[in-house]
Design an enzyme around this catalytic site. Structure first.
Site, PDB file in Angstrom:
ATOM      1  N   ASP A 119       5.116 -25.768  14.457  1.00 10.96           N
ATOM      2  CA  ASP A 119       4.395 -27.010  14.181  1.00 10.96           C
ATOM      3  C   ASP A 119       3.952 -27.594  15.527  1.00 10.96           C
ATOM      4  OD1 ASP A 119       3.535 -29.539  12.836  1.00 10.96           O
ATOM      5  OD2 ASP A 119       4.712 -28.705  11.191  1.00 10.96           O
ATOM      6  N   HIS A 160      -1.594 -28.172  12.552  1.00 12.71           N
ATOM      7  CA  HIS A 160      -0.217 -28.249  13.049  1.00 12.71           C
ATOM      8  C   HIS A 160       0.060 -27.123  14.052  1.00 12.71           C
ATOM      9  CE1 HIS A 160       1.193 -31.595  10.677  1.00 12.71           C
ATOM     10  NE2 HIS A 160       0.722 -31.061   9.565  1.00 12.71           N
ATOM     11  N   GLU A 173      -2.872 -30.484   6.114  1.00 13.53           N
ATOM     12  CA  GLU A 173      -3.139 -31.515   7.112  1.00 13.53           C
ATOM     13  C   GLU A 173      -3.892 -30.964   8.321  1.00 13.53           C
ATOM     14  OE1 GLU A 173       0.563 -34.516   6.110  1.00 13.53           O
ATOM     15  OE2 GLU A 173       0.879 -32.991   7.653  1.00 13.53           O
TER      16      GLU A 173
END
Length: 535
Positions: A196, A269, A332
């Site tokens: 991440d 990410h 995301e």
């Protein structure tokens, strides 16, 4: 506290279930009998000849018992007259099903595979005195198992827990402890979130800077991400697992019939990777491993060099994990850099794409095709649906159930993981809870009451719901005690959601059984949340 105690007393008077058969998840059929089977030094375990798989399946339980009791049980293929645990194969049962009959003279287990045998022994583990969980010999104890007849199998084939080790790193031995507790609850999938923005946790030998640079951050935000002003802890923080560590953990999990699915985040990410190799971004950087939590604009570029890099990374990941699935994340991922990137706009023109959401679908499809050629399938968070459903993906629905419903109706496999029920990093006790994120309250009962198959799915679409997964994100959790507190006993509720029949479930009944299971937690040394009975 008084309210919790009163509720416990009420539950004791309003249920007929005795503590003697406190099993979680609750079996499909369970009948308690009179008496107990006593395990002693003369008890033997009888298995079919030349069946290494069954021998391996019982070894975890036998090792555990040997430590606590001070003596191992002999494993034999010879028939016994009494005082034995017999393991037999029954081809008519389903893959993970088992039958268990405990009498005062013997214990008989039937299963189709070694996996069912293993789950039967996890049931015996829960029925034994909690001292079986300890790591030292216990003196002056009778190892009794209540007489019971059980027929059992899971409702869902996918029963998962995700653990995020990117925000806060968890040592290898703690990962193994976590896997053992997954097995205790008959969970069968460990989703390992390894990369991440805040850290890259898996050694990739072809790209050593992923861990030497991407595995460490120079500062970490203190408190909640929306606090003002922002405070920082400026200690260097990080860590990673070597490939030898990964192999050791995978072998440990396999012995407990837990499948590990690694997650390598893309296209978003990805700042920890871009800090190490900025040439795979749209802007060229420079970047640093993030010390904040949240969503960031810099993601992987769609130029050809990036795909070569990711394929190289995945080649090493594939070699380490036997799982049929690789999780690609896909969530995301802001597309603002793609909108202003000459390489990405050229890619869109070449592929006749009209919007950047479609470019993300192209990205996922490109990686999926590569993994399919290697014999792997992909899972992605539900954002991968935004540019059209990728070709053969399994969708993990986290933003509620909407994405999962859409995918199931379209004929794609789905794992339900809605954040309003299955994000265990949220508070569980309300205003008095000091551990976890304050965004929402996810109580034990709220977890328990969830059912993974939405009512609006017809029978055909419902078959695409393969199971359920709970997640522990670690932005606001940084010690083993905090992980324990957030996971347990809510993991027990997840296990019952994933395994047990809806018609067999009762929260009040669950709480009674949980009181006995918590004694195992105590012997195991878990720092679990104990004030859980308020509704």
């Amino acid at each position: 506290m008084m309210k919790a105690q009163i509720l416990i007393l009420l539950l004791l008077f309003t249920t007929s279930l005795k503590a003697a058969v406190s099993i979680i998840p609750i079996p499909q059929k369970c009948v308690e009998r009179k008496g107990n089977f006593i395990v002693n030094e003369k008890t033997t375990i009888v298995i079919p000849e030349n069946d290494k798989d069954i021998r391996d399946a019982i070894s975890v339980w036998n090792d555990l018992f040997t430590t606590a009791a001070g003596f191992p049980l002999e494993i034999t293929t010879l028939k016994q007259k009494t005082n034995f645990i017999q393991c037999s194969l029954n081809a008519s049962l389903e893959e993970e099903a088992y039958k268990l009959k405990v009498s005062t003279k013997d214990i008989r287990i039937e299963a189709k595979t070694a996996k069912g045998i293993f789950y039967a022994f996890q049931t015996l583990r829960q029925l034994l005195p909690p001292a079986i969980e300890g790591n030292v010999r216990v003196e002056n104890i009778e190892w009794n198992i209540p007489c019971v007849t059980i027929e059992d199998k899971p409702s869902f084939s996918y029963r998962g827990m995700m653990l995020d080790v990117s925000r806060h790193f968890i040592e290898k031995e703690d990962i193994k402890r976590y896997i053992d507790l997954l097995a205790f609850h008959k969970m069968n999938v460990f989703h390992w979130h390894l990369t991440d923005d805040q850290g890259w946790r898996i050694e990739i030998k072809k790209y050593p800077k992923l861990t030497s640079i991407g595995g460490y951050r120079n500062k970490t935000i203190v408190g909640y991400m929306w606090d003002n002003p922002t405070e920082w802890d400026t200690k260097r923080y990080g860590g990673f697992y070597t490939q030898e560590d990964i192999k050791e953990v995978v072998a440990y999990a396999q012995k407990r019939f837990v499948n590990i699915i690694p997650e390598i985040e893309m296209p978003g990410h990805s700042l920890s990777a871009l800090a190490a190799y900025p040439e795979y971004s749209c802007t060229g950087g420079p970047f640093e491993v993030e010390g904040r939590w949240g969503v960031f604009n810099d993601i992987y570029c769609t130029k050809e060099e990036t795909f070569k890099f990711l394929q190289d990374v995945l080649d090493e990941v594939i070699a380490l994990f036997p799982s049929e699935y690789i999780h690609l994340g896909g969530d995301e991922a802001p597309r603002i850099r793609w909108r202003n990137c000459v390489h990405c706009q050229k890619r869109m023109e070449q592929e006749h794409l009209t919007k950047e959401a479609e470019l993300q679908t192209y990205f996922i499809n490109r990686i999926e095709n590569y993994l399919n050629e290697k014999g792997k399938k992909i899972i992605g968070w539900d954002e991968i649906l935004e540019g059209g459903i990728p070709q053969r993906t399994t969708v993990m629905s986290w933003r509620g159930e909407k994405g999962g419903i859409h995918a199931a109706k379209a004929g794609y496999d789905v794992i339900m993981s809605p954040n309003i029920y299955m994000y265990l990093n949220n508070h569980q006790l309300g205003v008095n809870d000091k551990i976890g994120i304050k965004k929402r309250l996810i109580s034990l009962k709220k977890v328990y009451d969830y059912h993974p198959v939405p009512a609006e799915l017809d029978k055909k679409a419902a078959l695409h719901v393969k199971g359920v997964q709970a997640n522990l994100w670690t932005e606001y959790l940084d010690t083993a005690e905090e992980f324990d507190y957030s996971l347990y006993p809510r993991m027990a509720a997840v296990a019952e959601v994933a395994w047990s029949l809806v018609e067999n479930k009762s929260y009040d009944n669950f709480c009674i059984r949980l009181m006995d299971i918590e004694k195992h937690y105590d012997a195991f040394g878990l720092s679990y949340c104990k004030m859980i009975y308020d509704k």
